[in-house]
Design an enzyme around this catalytic site. Structure first.
Site, mmCIF file in Angstrom:
data_model
loop_
_atom_site.group_PDB
_atom_site.id
_atom_site.type_symbol
_atom_site.label_atom_id
_atom_site.label_comp_id
_atom_site.label_asym_id
_atom_site.label_seq_id
_atom_site.Cartn_x
_atom_site.Cartn_y
_atom_site.Cartn_z
ATOM 1 N N ILE A 50 0.837 -1.190 0.000
ATOM 2 C CA ILE A 50 0.000 0.000 0.000
ATOM 3 C C ILE A 50 0.882 1.254 0.000
ATOM 4 O O ILE A 50 1.567 1.535 0.983
ATOM 5 C CB ILE A 50 -0.955 0.019 1.209
ATOM 6 C CG1 ILE A 50 -1.761 -1.293 1.273
ATOM 7 C CG2 ILE A 50 -1.866 1.230 1.145
ATOM 8 C CD1 ILE A 50 -2.524 -1.629 0.003
ATOM 9 N N GLU A 99 -0.783 -0.578 -10.628
ATOM 10 C CA GLU A 99 -1.946 -0.164 -11.421
ATOM 11 C C GLU A 99 -2.194 -1.096 -12.599
ATOM 12 O O GLU A 99 -2.611 -0.667 -13.677
ATOM 13 C CB GLU A 99 -1.790 1.284 -11.905
ATOM 14 C CG GLU A 99 -1.418 2.284 -10.828
ATOM 15 C CD GLU A 99 -2.213 2.137 -9.546
ATOM 16 O OE1 GLU A 99 -3.415 1.811 -9.630
ATOM 17 O OE2 GLU A 99 -1.655 2.340 -8.462
#
Length: 400
Positions: free
Chosen positions: A166, A376
């Site tokens: 994260i 992504e």
């Protein structure tokens, strides 16, 4: 018909004079406040407070948040311009902004008016930093595979789970958290995932800071949710629709990652050109040699095709031409990151022995690209996604 487009007028790039003025401003900021701190920041794995404050004063944290919520109200192409220019100097810092922008965009698109009024001004000002927590140990590219759960109890949800890799995970004040509010349907695994805006102080625990190959100043962390109580109003959008919201958020971020790669390619290209003019071999600048000239021309081709593809995709997004954008974004992401890698490797070769030293900055660019090729949506996934979306959106056939 210009398959898969409907006409040639869809191949447009919406760059304006305002975008150029923004680019100049961001370049000045990057060279003044970021460049002197890159080596120290990468070594200490953090960013200077002065740089973050200056970015906030420029409005970069709330760049595409509407002015009514305290942002700059800039368009999507402005994000690409900013990301490219910052990545030319320090990709880690552009990643800090990328994930912060993802949180702001999710709140703006899916949050209630009450939530927008409460959170967006602090997000736009940079007073509060954002993060986006979706990835789990068993759910990366497979977004539908997340195991974190959110149980409704009276007027709040109780979240339990574990998130990994994260960005901003150990420093974000607010995080977007995805969790299951109902078990997966075997026929539609994506159903039952919901999205929440969660404040760190509500009980988010950082388990560890994760060391990564590149983006070393970026804060990548593992976080744990243990009975974290989240008010019902912090559910974003509809319960059970979080998978679609997360995928749309990644679509939004994907071309920004492509712009990061363009910035890296620009940096490496500039180093290649300058060195080829300064370095002499056999009493001649190495720019005189055809082998070096070939590296320069091939690198310029990679740089320009990546830039055109990236800003074309961004223009499609801005026009809300999502069928075309979804394909273009995947193409831009895997092409630009891999083209940038080629430019860096050519520069390293032209530099000879100096190319493998840390002092040139080329090895850092190469390391950073390994992360860009992964987050992504990995490049392998982008190749598959582009083909599947092409068949589905333009031929009406679902494959694979």
């Amino acid at each position: 018909m210009v398959f898969p487009l409907k006409s040639l007028d869809q191949i447009q790039i919406g760059i304006t004079e305002d975008h150029e003025l923004l680019r100049q401003s961001v370049r000045e900021f990057s060279e003044k406040f970021l460049l002197p701190n890159v080596d120290k920041g990468e070594k200490e794995k953090d960013f200077p407070e002065e740089a973050k404050k200056q970015a906030a004063d420029m409005g970069l944290f709330g760049l595409d948040i509407p002015s009514e919520y305290g942002g700059q109200g800039a368009d999507y192409l402005s994000l690409l311009v900013t990301s490219e220019e910052i990545s030319r100097i320090w990709t880690s810092f552009s990643t800090l902004l990328l994930v912060h922008w993802m949180l702001g965009r999710a709140v703006l698109k899916y949050g209630s008016e009450e939530v927008k009024r409460k959170y967006l001004p602090e997000i736009a000002s940079g007073k509060k930093l954002g993060g986006f927590a979706n990835t789990e140990p068993e759910a990366g590219s497979d977004v539908a595979g997340i195991k974190s759960v959110a149980k409704k109890v009276n007027d709040h949800y109780v979240l339990n789970g574990r998130k990994i890799f994260i960005t901003n995970g150990d420093i974000a004040d607010y995080l977007i958290i995805t969790a299951r509010t109902s078990p997966p349907d075997p026929k539609a695994r994506w159903k039952g995932i919901s999205m929440f805006l969660v404040e760190r102080d509500w009980g988010i625990k950082t388990m560890s800071r994760i060391e990564t190959t590149g983006l070393r100043a970026s804060h990548t962390a593992e976080i744990v949710l243990e009975d974290v109580s989240v008010p019902s109003e912090n559910l974003l959008g509809e319960e059970g629709m979080g998978f679609k919201y997360a995928v749309e958020s990644f679509d939004y971020a994907r071309t920004i990652v492509s712009a990061q790669a363009v910035g890296i390619a620009q940096s490496a290209f500039e180093k290649l050109v300058e060195y080829s003019l300064q370095r002499k071999a056999f009493e001649r600048p190495i720019a005189d040699f055809q082998m070096v000239q070939q590296k320069v021309s091939e690198s310029l081709s990679d740089l320009m095709t990546s830039r055109l593809l990236t800003y074309w995709a961004g223009t499609l997004y801005q026009k809300e031409m999502m069928d075309e954008y979804i394909v273009a974004a995947s193409l831009a992401k895997f092409h630009s990151t891999e083209a940038a890698e080629r430019v860096v490797l050519r520069a390293m070769t032209a530099f000879g022995g100096y190319g493998v030293t840390v002092s040139t900055g080329l090895e850092r660019l190469l390391r950073d690209l390994q992360i860009l090729k992964t987050y992504e949506g990995t490049n392998d996934i982008q190749r598959i996604s582009a083909a599947r979306q092409l068949f589905y959106r333009f031929k009406g056939v679902k494959v694979g």
